[in-house]
Design an enzyme around this catalytic site. Structure first.
Site, PDB file in Angstrom:
ATOM      1  N   ALA A  65       0.774  -1.149  -0.208  1.00 29.69           N
ATOM      2  CA  ALA A  65       0.087  -0.096   0.228  1.00 29.69           C
ATOM      3  C   ALA A  65       0.690   1.074  -0.206  1.00 29.69           C
ATOM      4  CB  ALA A  65      -0.954  -0.175   1.394  1.00 29.69           C
TER       5      ALA A  65
ATOM      6  N   LYS B 227       8.927   0.084  10.686  1.00 32.28           N
ATOM      7  CA  LYS B 227       9.490  -0.078  11.322  1.00 32.28           C
ATOM      8  C   LYS B 227      10.317  -0.980  11.470  1.00 32.28           C
ATOM      9  CE  LYS B 227       5.981  -2.434  13.408  1.00 32.28           C
ATOM     10  NZ  LYS B 227       5.030  -2.410  14.762  1.00 32.28           N
TER      11      LYS B 227
ATOM     12  N   ASN C 104       3.038  -7.871   5.545  1.00 30.51           N
ATOM     13  CA  ASN C 104       2.493  -8.599   5.458  1.00 30.51           C
ATOM     14  C   ASN C 104       2.437  -9.266   4.181  1.00 30.51           C
ATOM     15  OD1 ASN C 104       1.465  -9.419   8.131  1.00 30.51           O
ATOM     16  ND2 ASN C 104      -0.291  -8.597   7.713  1.00 30.51           N
ATOM     17  N   THR C 105       2.900  -7.868   3.144  1.00 29.82           N
ATOM     18  CA  THR C 105       2.928  -7.956   1.710  1.00 29.82           C
ATOM     19  C   THR C 105       3.740  -8.875   1.461  1.00 29.82           C
ATOM     20  OG1 THR C 105       2.382  -5.336   1.688  1.00 29.82           O
ATOM     21  CG2 THR C 105       3.237  -7.220  -0.632  1.00 29.82           C
TER      22      THR C 105
ATOM     23  N   GLN D  82       1.058 -15.599   0.049  1.00 30.79           N
ATOM     24  CA  GLN D  82       1.507 -16.526  -0.829  1.00 30.79           C
ATOM     25  C   GLN D  82       0.888 -16.866  -1.763  1.00 30.79           C
ATOM     26  OE1 GLN D  82       1.276 -20.085   1.842  1.00 30.79           O
ATOM     27  NE2 GLN D  82       3.294 -19.942   2.446  1.00 30.79           N
TER      28      GLN D  82
ATOM     29  N   GLU E  87      -8.739 -21.016  -5.730  1.00 32.64           N
ATOM     30  CA  GLU E  87      -8.404 -20.696  -4.460  1.00 32.64           C
ATOM     31  C   GLU E  87     -10.164 -20.779  -3.803  1.00 32.64           C
ATOM     32  OE1 GLU E  87      -6.153 -17.305  -2.832  1.00 32.64           O
ATOM     33  OE2 GLU E  87      -4.631 -18.659  -3.425  1.00 32.64           O
TER      34      GLU E  87
ATOM     35  N   ASP F  49      -0.047  -1.089  14.255  1.00 33.72           N
ATOM     36  CA  ASP F  49      -0.260   0.546  15.483  1.00 33.72           C
ATOM     37  C   ASP F  49      -0.940   2.067  14.639  1.00 33.72           C
ATOM     38  OD1 ASP F  49       1.838  -0.566  16.351  1.00 33.72           O
ATOM     39  OD2 ASP F  49       3.264  -0.410  15.021  1.00 33.72           O
TER      40      ASP F  49
ATOM     41  N   HIS G 104      -6.824 -17.705   9.633  1.00 36.33           N
ATOM     42  CA  HIS G 104      -6.678 -19.295   8.635  1.00 36.33           C
ATOM     43  C   HIS G 104      -6.345 -20.135   9.646  1.00 36.33           C
ATOM     44  CE1 HIS G 104      -4.092 -22.130   6.008  1.00 36.33           C
ATOM     45  NE2 HIS G 104      -4.602 -20.859   4.873  1.00 36.33           N
TER      46      HIS G 104
ATOM     47  N   ARG H  53     -13.019 -22.254   5.242  1.00 35.02           N
ATOM     48  CA  ARG H  53     -12.317 -21.569   6.079  1.00 35.02           C
ATOM     49  C   ARG H  53     -12.627 -21.587   7.225  1.00 35.02           C
ATOM     50  NH1 ARG H  53      -8.156 -16.748   4.478  1.00 35.02           N
ATOM     51  NH2 ARG H  53      -6.964 -18.596   3.054  1.00 35.02           N
TER      52      ARG H  53
ATOM     53  N   SER I 245      -7.014  -8.648  -0.726  1.00 42.65           N
ATOM     54  CA  SER I 245      -6.752  -7.786  -0.551  1.00 42.65           C
ATOM     55  C   SER I 245      -5.078  -7.791  -1.261  1.00 42.65           C
ATOM     56  CB  SER I 245      -5.408  -8.388   1.038  1.00 42.65           C
ATOM     57  OG  SER I 245      -5.872 -10.029   0.976  1.00 42.65           O
TER      58      SER I 245
HETATM   59  C1  FAD Z   1       1.389 -15.108   5.174  1.00 44.50           C
HETATM   60  C2  FAD Z   1       0.268 -14.247   4.303  1.00 44.50           C
HETATM   61  C3  FAD Z   1      -0.154 -14.845   3.218  1.00 44.50           C
HETATM   62  C4  FAD Z   1      -0.744 -13.914   2.474  1.00 44.50           C
HETATM   63  N1  FAD Z   1      -1.284 -14.581   1.110  1.00 44.50           N
HETATM   64  C5  FAD Z   1      -2.364 -13.152   0.600  1.00 44.50           C
HETATM   65  C6  FAD Z   1      -2.430 -13.217  -0.544  1.00 44.50           C
HETATM   66  O1  FAD Z   1      -1.808 -14.750  -1.404  1.00 44.50           O
HETATM   67  N2  FAD Z   1      -2.888 -12.793  -1.717  1.00 44.50           N
HETATM   68  C7  FAD Z   1      -3.613 -11.568  -0.711  1.00 44.50           C
HETATM   69  O2  FAD Z   1      -4.287 -10.493  -1.867  1.00 44.50           O
HETATM   70  N3  FAD Z   1      -2.953 -11.251   0.344  1.00 44.50           N
HETATM   71  C8  FAD Z   1      -2.543 -11.940   1.114  1.00 44.50           C
HETATM   72  N4  FAD Z   1      -2.299 -11.924   2.256  1.00 44.50           N
HETATM   73  C9  FAD Z   1      -3.032 -10.722   2.706  1.00 44.50           C
HETATM   74  C10 FAD Z   1      -1.589  -9.235   2.440  1.00 44.50           C
HETATM   75  O3  FAD Z   1      -0.919  -9.503   2.338  1.00 44.50           O
HETATM   76  C11 FAD Z   1      -2.183  -8.714   3.522  1.00 44.50           C
HETATM   77  O4  FAD Z   1      -3.454  -7.674   3.324  1.00 44.50           O
HETATM   78  C12 FAD Z   1      -1.833  -6.627   2.250  1.00 44.50           C
HETATM   79  O5  FAD Z   1       0.189  -6.771   1.942  1.00 44.50           O
HETATM   80  C13 FAD Z   1      -1.134  -6.084   3.509  1.00 44.50           C
HETATM   81  O6  FAD Z   1      -0.476  -4.172   2.701  1.00 44.50           O
HETATM   82  P1  FAD Z   1       0.099  -3.407   3.092  1.00 44.50           P
HETATM   83  O7  FAD Z   1       0.678  -3.179   2.837  1.00 44.50           O
HETATM   84  O8  FAD Z   1      -1.243  -2.846   3.651  1.00 44.50           O
HETATM   85  O9  FAD Z   1       0.502  -3.431   4.971  1.00 44.50           O
HETATM   86  P2  FAD Z   1       2.276  -4.698   4.778  1.00 44.50           P
HETATM   87  O10 FAD Z   1       2.301  -5.223   3.608  1.00 44.50           O
HETATM   88  O11 FAD Z   1       1.686  -5.628   6.346  1.00 44.50           O
HETATM   89  O12 FAD Z   1       2.740  -3.864   5.572  1.00 44.50           O
HETATM   90  C14 FAD Z   1       2.969  -2.467   6.508  1.00 44.50           C
HETATM   91  C15 FAD Z   1       4.268  -1.526   6.857  1.00 44.50           C
HETATM   92  O13 FAD Z   1       4.009  -0.513   8.533  1.00 44.50           O
HETATM   93  C16 FAD Z   1       5.032  -0.217   8.842  1.00 44.50           C
HETATM   94  N5  FAD Z   1       4.702   0.012  10.327  1.00 44.50           N
HETATM   95  C17 FAD Z   1       3.333  -0.967  10.464  1.00 44.50           C
HETATM   96  N6  FAD Z   1       3.483   0.161  12.166  1.00 44.50           N
HETATM   97  C18 FAD Z   1       4.416   1.022  12.164  1.00 44.50           C
HETATM   98  C19 FAD Z   1       4.592   2.410  13.078  1.00 44.50           C
HETATM   99  N7  FAD Z   1       3.835   2.378  14.023  1.00 44.50           N
HETATM  100  N8  FAD Z   1       5.320   2.598  12.634  1.00 44.50           N
HETATM  101  C20 FAD Z   1       6.388   2.685  11.135  1.00 44.50           C
HETATM  102  N9  FAD Z   1       5.752   1.372  10.781  1.00 44.50           N
HETATM  103  C21 FAD Z   1       5.067   1.290  10.681  1.00 44.50           C
HETATM  104  C22 FAD Z   1       5.373  -2.220   8.806  1.00 44.50           C
HETATM  105  O14 FAD Z   1       6.624  -2.157   8.947  1.00 44.50           O
HETATM  106  C23 FAD Z   1       5.214  -2.740   7.035  1.00 44.50           C
HETATM  107  O15 FAD Z   1       6.677  -1.954   6.714  1.00 44.50           O
HETATM  108  C24 FAD Z   1      -1.588 -12.796   2.843  1.00 44.50           C
HETATM  109  C25 FAD Z   1      -0.956 -12.211   4.360  1.00 44.50           C
HETATM  110  C26 FAD Z   1      -0.038 -13.245   5.041  1.00 44.50           C
HETATM  111  C27 FAD Z   1       0.353 -13.123   6.591  1.00 44.50           C
END
Ligand code: FAD
Length: 515
Positions: free
Chosen positions: A14, A36, A43-44, A48, A116, A211, A232, A279, A380
């Site tokens: 994101a 951080k 999570n990204t 998988q 899926e 956070d 899961h 699920r 997501s």
């Molecule tokens: C094992 C697993 C498998 C998955 N498989 C899939 C899939 O196949 N397909 C799918 O669509 N989704 C999947 N998901 C979900 C998907 O990965 C996440 O929903 C998505 O990547 C979230 O992206 P994001 O950028 O919102 O957050 P994230 O990728 O989690 O990034 C959050 C960022 O914020 C930073 N951060 C957090 N708090 C703070 C703070 N206080 N100060 C500074 N930085 C901070 C973190 O360090 C990180 O860099 C999966 C998730 C997991 C865990």
């Protein structure tokens, strides 16, 4: 004080996508990303399965993807959001490819689309079983090419600077030297991801502590749907390990049996589809079985399967299990359900705007209305890509003028903290374990009002103890992180207490209320 045009908290899909788009379009504007952990820890990185996108209107259709999403969301999705996100999928996919992300192709040269649970067609684009890693690395590479993006790893955002419902940036602590800095920003974008680490078992990495949701809540932003948490059904169970390894649902699809310690296929008593039930049903059945038996885990039995084929399908799973001392050819794999995804979060409109001016939210931290009560698998990453684009387009059309921090906020936040003692650090670690255990036992897959009330009391007590220490400035960022987890726990409890009907991933036992 540091000044920037766009302050992005988080470096997952994101935050990075938004940064890259803004930086490319406006080379004269400054973009700052605070994250951080290591720059790619998110999570990204661990996603998988892949990204769900309609790539052919012959073998698939937008309407089918829309309907699958609505069915998964159990009637609580926002239809216009679902349509908007799904129809934007192909454009966002092309962008990802233009940034260098590779997706697997079949022998005919077309995308090898995965199927899926919950999808009515093969539509999940993937890069082996490491799609998230591929996306994260390729976008990061592009981000590093942009001179107007400053990426600051190991910086923890402590609080949002908000007055009269307007955001002016954030207060940030540099983890290495514990120095706090105020970042004044014209616009602030929360991209802090999920909450998994608030639970004892989670597929999320340790950074997922909610956070952004806690900060936004404290600042007065609207938060919704926190009761809708996706679990899961099967992660590898280990008593000590913090990093939970996912055992893909495809393993059950391949024919593995889910058994309790006595070897009973307990799922068959609950759903005639057995291991192929959805699920949420499988997770709920395992949860009830564990509460009844008081055992720490159940098992996936693969010993009756064709091991040559199994190994070809699931090389990483077989290797990882063997490395952990369990050989699926002869041993049952110990598994537990684990928190996986949060459907709710900081409420946003289709521009990604929160209820606070100049504050936007994108990705798992946000609640857009796409998922309703339950997320359709692989929707997501798509949601994060589409909303990063929406926020970019909206902000690209907004005038840029200095969003000057009011003096009151400048004074309030200009303080460093007294480092914690070793004793404090140990106490804090114990508190974190207690919190995770409480969330899993009382605010987990199957909840009840009485358990929720007990959890609320304990969380409230812990919150007030931590707040006192923070007032006295005996604080480390770790303390703030746990306070955030407690805040998130309280939000889940409050929202769960308010919801009466079971739907999607939400299940609450009916109890006889005594007046
Ligand atoms: C094992 C697993 C498998 C998955 N498989 C899939 C899939 O196949 N397909 C799918 O669509 N989704 C999947 N998901 C979900 C998907 O990965 C996440 O929903 C998505 O990547 C979230 O992206 P994001 O950028 O919102 O957050 P994230 O990728 O989690 O990034 C959050 C960022 O914020 C930073 N951060 C957090 N708090 C703070 C703070 N206080 N100060 C500074 N930085 C901070 C973190 O360090 C990180 O860099 C999966 C998730 C997991 C865990």
């Amino acid at each position: 004080m540091e000044k920037t045009n766009y302050l992005i908290l988080g470096s997952g899909v994101a935050g990075l996508t938004f940064a890259l788009k803004m930086a490319t379009r406006f080379p004269d504007r400054k973009i700052t990303i605070i994250t951080k952990g290591d720059e790619d820890e998110s999570n990204t990185k661990y996603a998988q399965g892949g990204v769900a996108v309609v790539t052919s209107e012959i073998t698939d259709s937008y309407q089918d993807h829309i309907e699958d999403t609505l069915i998964a969301g159990a009637g609580l999705c926002d239809l216009s959001v679902v349509e908007m996100v799904i129809k934007n999928g192909p454009k966002r996919l092309q962008e990802l490819i233009s940034w260098g992300a590779n997706f697997d192709k079949n022998q005919t040269g077309n995308f090898d689309l995965g199927m899926e649970g919950g999808h009515s067609a093969n539509r999940v684009l993937h890069h082996k079983d490491q799609t998230g890693f591929e996306i994260e690395q390729k976008i990061l590479k592009q981000v590093h090419r942009q001179e107007n993006i400053e990426l600051l790893p190991h910086h923890f955002a402590l609080e949002l600077l908000v007055e009269n419902k307007r955001c002016y940036g954030a207060k940030v602590i540099r983890i290495v030297n514990k120095k706090t800095t105020i970042f004044q920003a014209d616009f602030t974008i929360l991209a802090t991801g999920g909450i998994g680490n608030t639970y004892q078992h989670s597929s999320n990495p340790a950074i997922a502590t909610g956070d952004g949701i806690a900060m936004a809540y404290r600042a007065g932003a609207k938060i919704s749907d926190m009761e809708f948490i996706q679990f899961h059904p099967t992660v590898f169970y280990e008593k000590e390990s913090k990093n939970k390894f996912l055992i893909s649902e495809a393993v059950r699809g391949f024919g593995a049996h889910l058994k309790n310690k006595r070897g009973e296929r307990f799922l068959l008593k609950i759903d005639s589809r057995g291991e192929l039930a959805s699920r949420d049903i499988v997770s709920q059945a395992i949860d009830m079985e564990l509460k009844k038996s008081r055992e720490p885990c159940v098992f996936l039995d693969c010993t009756h399967l064709d091991m040559d084929k199994f190994q070809k399908h699931f090389p990483t799973i077989v290797q990882t299990c063997i490395a952990k001392g369990v050989n699926p050819a002869r041993d049952w794999i110990p598994v537990v359900p684990a928190q996986h995804y949060l459907c709710g979060g900081v409420d946003v409109d289709t521009n990604g705007q929160t209820s606070i001016q100049h504050l936007y939210a994108c990705g798992e931290v946000s609640r857009t209305g796409l998922h309703g009560a339950y997320r359709l698998a692989s929707n997501s990453l798509l949601e994060a890509l589409v909303y990063a684009d929406n926020i970019y387009k909206h902000l690209a059309s907004c005038d840029l003028k200095e969003n000057k921090l009011p003096i009151s906020l400048e004074n309030k936040t200009n303080s460093d903290f007294i480092p914690m003692t070793k004793v404090h650090q140990i106490q804090l670690q114990n508190l974190k374990s207690e919190l995770q255990a409480l969330m899993s036992s009382s605010v987990g897959i199957v909840r009840s009002n009485s358990d929720l009330r007990i959890a609320k009391n304990r969380l409230t007590e812990w919150k007030s103890i931590l707040e006192k220490s923070i007032e006295n400035r005996e604080m480390d960022w770790k303390m703030m992180e746990i306070l955030n987890q407690i805040e998130v726990g309280l939000l889940i409890v409050e929202h769960s207490l308010k919801r009466d009907e079971n739907c999607g991933g939400f299940m609450k036992l009916k109890e006889i209320e005594h007046s």
